[in-house]
Design a protein around this motif. Structure first.
Motif, short mmCIF file in Angstrom:
data_model
loop_
_atom_site.label_atom_id
_atom_site.label_comp_id
_atom_site.label_asym_id
_atom_site.label_seq_id
_atom_site.Cartn_x
_atom_site.Cartn_y
_atom_site.Cartn_z
N ILE A 96 2.04 14.11 35.68
CA ILE A 96 3.31 14.04 36.42
C ILE A 96 4.30 15.05 35.85
O ILE A 96 4.98 15.76 36.61
CB ILE A 96 3.87 12.60 36.39
CG1 ILE A 96 2.97 11.67 37.20
CG2 ILE A 96 5.29 12.57 36.94
CD1 ILE A 96 3.28 10.20 37.04
N ASN A 97 4.41 15.12 34.53
CA ASN A 97 5.29 16.12 33.91
C ASN A 97 4.92 17.53 34.37
O ASN A 97 5.77 18.32 34.74
CB ASN A 97 5.18 16.07 32.38
CG ASN A 97 5.98 14.97 31.76
OD1 ASN A 97 6.55 14.12 32.45
ND2 ASN A 97 6.03 14.96 30.45
N PHE A 98 3.63 17.82 34.30
CA PHE A 98 3.15 19.14 34.68
C PHE A 98 3.48 19.43 36.14
O PHE A 98 3.95 20.52 36.46
CB PHE A 98 1.65 19.26 34.42
CG PHE A 98 1.10 20.61 34.74
CD1 PHE A 98 1.22 21.65 33.83
CD2 PHE A 98 0.49 20.85 35.95
CE1 PHE A 98 0.73 22.91 34.13
CE2 PHE A 98 0.00 22.11 36.26
CZ PHE A 98 0.12 23.13 35.34
N LEU A 99 3.26 18.47 37.02
CA LEU A 99 3.52 18.66 38.44
C LEU A 99 5.00 18.92 38.71
O LEU A 99 5.36 19.86 39.43
CB LEU A 99 3.04 17.46 39.25
CG LEU A 99 3.26 17.54 40.75
CD1 LEU A 99 2.51 18.71 41.34
CD2 LEU A 99 2.85 16.24 41.41
N PHE A 100 5.89 18.10 38.12
CA PHE A 100 7.33 18.31 38.27
C PHE A 100 7.72 19.72 37.82
O PHE A 100 8.46 20.43 38.49
CB PHE A 100 8.12 17.29 37.44
CG PHE A 100 8.40 16.01 38.14
CD1 PHE A 100 7.41 15.29 38.77
CD2 PHE A 100 9.68 15.49 38.15
CE1 PHE A 100 7.67 14.09 39.41
CE2 PHE A 100 9.96 14.29 38.78
CZ PHE A 100 8.96 13.59 39.41
N SER A 101 7.22 20.09 36.66
CA SER A 101 7.57 21.39 36.08
C SER A 101 6.97 22.54 36.88
O SER A 101 7.61 23.58 37.05
CB SER A 101 7.09 21.45 34.63
OG SER A 101 7.71 20.43 33.89
N PHE A 102 5.75 22.37 37.35
CA PHE A 102 5.09 23.38 38.16
C PHE A 102 5.91 23.69 39.40
O PHE A 102 6.17 24.85 39.72
CB PHE A 102 3.68 22.90 38.54
CG PHE A 102 2.85 23.91 39.27
CD1 PHE A 102 2.02 24.76 38.57
CD2 PHE A 102 2.90 24.01 40.66
CE1 PHE A 102 1.24 25.70 39.24
CE2 PHE A 102 2.13 24.94 41.33
CZ PHE A 102 1.31 25.79 40.62
N VAL A 103 6.34 22.64 40.09
CA VAL A 103 7.16 22.81 41.30
C VAL A 103 8.49 23.47 40.93
O VAL A 103 8.96 24.38 41.63
CB VAL A 103 7.38 21.46 42.01
CG1 VAL A 103 8.42 21.57 43.10
CG2 VAL A 103 6.06 20.95 42.56
N GLY A 104 9.10 23.04 39.83
CA GLY A 104 10.36 23.64 39.40
C GLY A 104 10.22 25.13 39.10
O GLY A 104 11.06 25.94 39.50
N GLY A 105 9.15 25.51 38.42
CA GLY A 105 8.91 26.92 38.13
C GLY A 105 8.70 27.74 39.39
O GLY A 105 9.23 28.85 39.53
N ALA A 106 7.96 27.20 40.33
CA ALA A 106 7.74 27.90 41.60
C ALA A 106 9.04 28.03 42.38
O ALA A 106 9.29 29.05 43.03
CB ALA A 106 6.68 27.17 42.43
#
Length: 119
Positions: A7-17
């Motif tokens: 979940i952390n990775f997904l939130f951050s991935f979307v934020g970076g994109a």
């Protein structure tokens, strides 16, 4: 723990994109590091603070997510000449600039802990 990391990775991935996706409309540049002023640094800091505050555990996963979210957006959605030698320079820029997001995530996690302990 694996679920929380994902979940952390997904939130951050979307934020970076999103830093890259919003760059043309907010800064006028396709690549955020080409923007005048501090758009890229501020955008990374805001994303880091947001994800760190929302998901304060495993801060290192936010760095990985933000970094890979930007890289994925850059490689898939920005037209690049095949075999361009600047890809490696771009990846290095992402890795270094994403340290700002890591600092933001650590700060956001700290703010969350402080706000919870003050109650």
């Amino acid at each position: 723990m694996k679920r929380e990391l994902a979940i952390n990775f997904l939130f951050s991935f979307v934020g970076g994109a999103m830093v890259w996706a919003l760059s043309p409309s907010l800064s006028g540049q396709v690549e955020p590091w080409d923007a005048e002023g501090f758009y890229y640094s501020v955008a990374l800091l805001i994303v880091g603070l947001t994800v760190g505050f929302a998901r304060p555990k495993h801060v290192w996963s936010h760095y990985a997510g933000i970094m890979l979210g930007q890289l994925t957006y850059m490689l898939l959605l920005i037209p690049v000449l095949p075999g361009s030698s600047l890809i490696l320079v771009g990846v290095a820029f992402l890795a270094v600039y994403s340290i700002i997001a890591l600092a933001g995530a650590a700060s956001g996690a700290w703010f969350r802990r402080v706000s919870r302990s003050a109650r």
